[in-house]
Design an enzyme around this catalytic site. Structure first.
Site, PDB file in Angstrom:
ATOM      1  N   SER A 156       0.815  -1.207   0.000  1.00 20.73           N
ATOM      2  CA  SER A 156       0.000   0.000   0.000  1.00 20.73           C
ATOM      3  C   SER A 156       0.856   1.267   0.000  1.00 20.73           C
ATOM      4  O   SER A 156       1.650   1.489  -0.902  1.00 20.73           O
ATOM      5  CB  SER A 156      -0.970  -0.043   1.182  1.00 20.73           C
ATOM      6  OG  SER A 156      -1.911   0.988   1.116  1.00 20.73           O
ATOM      7  N   ASP A 214      -6.164   1.870  -3.065  1.00 12.80           N
ATOM      8  CA  ASP A 214      -7.402   1.588  -2.340  1.00 12.80           C
ATOM      9  C   ASP A 214      -7.879   2.797  -1.544  1.00 12.80           C
ATOM     10  O   ASP A 214      -8.871   2.725  -0.824  1.00 12.80           O
ATOM     11  CB  ASP A 214      -7.261   0.361  -1.437  1.00 12.80           C
ATOM     12  CG  ASP A 214      -6.268   0.553  -0.304  1.00 12.80           C
ATOM     13  OD1 ASP A 214      -5.532   1.553  -0.303  1.00 12.80           O
ATOM     14  OD2 ASP A 214      -6.224  -0.320   0.596  1.00 12.80           O
TER      15      ASP A 214
END
Length: 448
Positions: free
Chosen positions: A104, A245
């Site tokens: 991430s 995300d």
């Protein structure tokens, strides 16, 4: 023994903490646990595997594929694709599990493995624990024609981008947007989805080399996005993180629009259209009090959870809500996705701008954010934070002084040996004073 799975899969320094051997073993165990639950009966099991742009993702992908195929699972290689894209294709292709290789927003040397269950949903703690218990367990290996097949799935980006574009009904023609792709997984899918929806897109940090992911760019470094929006006279800008995300936004003047404001814009839009389930949005306890006040004044309920998108998702699933998110930019539009999706979020904010003719700054102004100060107190016994009588008394005294003009949150970190003291107040000075006084009490009373 320390739990292998963290709050979002298994993460660590690639090739040191997170090795090829560990990736292979984890994939074998994930296949075994899902098979033991009966999900593979009557057909050959299928997995999809996607990754972000980190160079370490290449050898970790090879290890994951080897583990899955050796356990008799067929594998479709999606290549570089955002986490929500892998989740979408796990569901659309009827796969029994999905695997995402990404850390991430973490620095490039890190990487991670995240497993998704059928339908594209994150595994719950019970299943993760079951996977971990199988590590090192003897097993009967398939041979001959029973081993898994592996092939590339070359249309993943196109199909995911088409899905994203299909979720809005109003074209974005006339809007110019800067998209910071963080040199990450959305460098292809992000610009494509927004352009297909009609927007003029200026993509920055969209030339990944395997090493530059999240390097002074993306949702944790907004400076270049703010400058680009002003330079190009764009209507708005959006910054994604490495696996896309989540996203944060920037208005036409270069001002940051955070996750609370984005969530408020979408909540009011959905409520106006009669699409907001139970007229309620799910947020965390870290959401600014101004966000909560704004939505409640507009007749929208706010359900608050512990910090972490997994807790937001859990509350949404259990209670049937379809919108939730965090101040950090994780926004979950459950009618269209099973996880936070930064590109999807950007599309729906832009659609709101297009349908109303209002600027992003105007839409975001519904939330009057209270000044917020966050202090991290280290060198203390965080396990006593909720029990110490002196700390509790100091907290009660400060809360009484603030009344309904502000808010205090004192909580131990879930991942670090620190206690966090967060204060919101009508002014920055008052918030800083309250936070400093409380932090000093915590430091004195809980000292190791």
């Amino acid at each position: 023994m320390t739990r292998l799975f963290g709050t979002d899969g298994v993460r660590g320094l690639a090739n040191a903490d997170l090795t090829a051997e560990l990736a292979l073993d984890l994939s074998v165990c994930a296949a075994h646990v899902l098979a033991d639950r009966g999900e593979f009966e009557g057909h050959r099991p299928l997995a999809v595997v996607g990754r972000d742009t980190r160079i370490s993702g290449q050898f970790l992908e090879a290890a994951v594929v080897a583990g899955l195929a050796s356990a008799g699972v067929d594998v479709l290689l999606l290549g570089v694709l955002p986490t929500p894209g892998v989740a979408y294709l796990t569901d659309r292709l009827g796969a029994d599990l999905g695997v995402v290789l990404s850390a991430s927003h973490n620095p490039m040397p890190d990487n991670g493995i995240k497993f998704l269950a059928r339908g594209g949903h994150k595994l719950d703690d019970v299943i993760e624990d079951a996977v971990e218990r199988r590590m090192g367990e003897p097993w009967e290996r398939p041979t001959g024609g029973d081993v898994g097949r592996v092939r590339a799935y070359d249309t993943a980006v196109e199909e995911y981008a088409a899905h994203l574009e299909s979720t809005i009904s109003h074209p974005l023609a006339g809007l110019t947007v800067v998209l910071d792709c963080a040199e990450g997984a959305a460098h292809a899918a992000g610009p494509r989805a927004l352009e297909d929806a009609g927007a003029t897109v200026i993509a920055i940090h969209a030339d990944p080399d395997g090493i530059n992911i999240n390097d002074n760019c993306g949702s944790t470094h907004l400076e270049s996005l703010r400058a680009a929006v002003v330079e190009h006279g764009a209507h708005a800008g959006f910054a994604l993180d490495g696996d896309a995300d989540r996203c944060l936004a920037v208005d036409a003047e270069g001002n940051v629009v955070d996750g609370d404001q984005i969530l408020a814009i979408l909540a009011l839009s959905m409520r106006e259209q009669g699409k907001l389930a139970k007229d309620t949005v799910v947020a965390t306890v870290m959401s600014n009090l101004g966000f909560v006040q704004a939505l409640r004044a507009a007749g929208v309920g706010v359900r608050q959870t512990k910090v972490g998108d997994r807790y937001v998702l859990e509350a949404m699933r259990v209670s049937g809500y379809n919108l939730g998110g965090e101040q950090s930019g994780h926004v979950i539009l459950a009618d269209h996705a099973t996880t936070g999706d930064g590109i999807l979020t950007a599309l729906h904010v832009l659609e709101r701008m297009a349908t109303t003719g209002r600027s992003l700054a105007d839409l975001a102004s519904v939330v009057h954010r209270l000044p917020q100060v966050l202090l991290n107190v280290s060198g203390v016994d965080k396990s006593r934070a909720d029990e110490d009588a002196v700390v509790a008394a100091a907290l009660a005294e400060e809360e009484a002084l603030l009344g309904d003009r502000g808010r205090i949150l004192l909580r131990p970190s879930g991942t670090e040996p620190i206690v966090r003291v967060m204060v919101e107040a009508p002014s920055e000075d008052e918030a800083q004073d309250v936070a400093s006084r409380l932090a000093e009490v915590v430091r004195r009373e809980l000292a190791l």
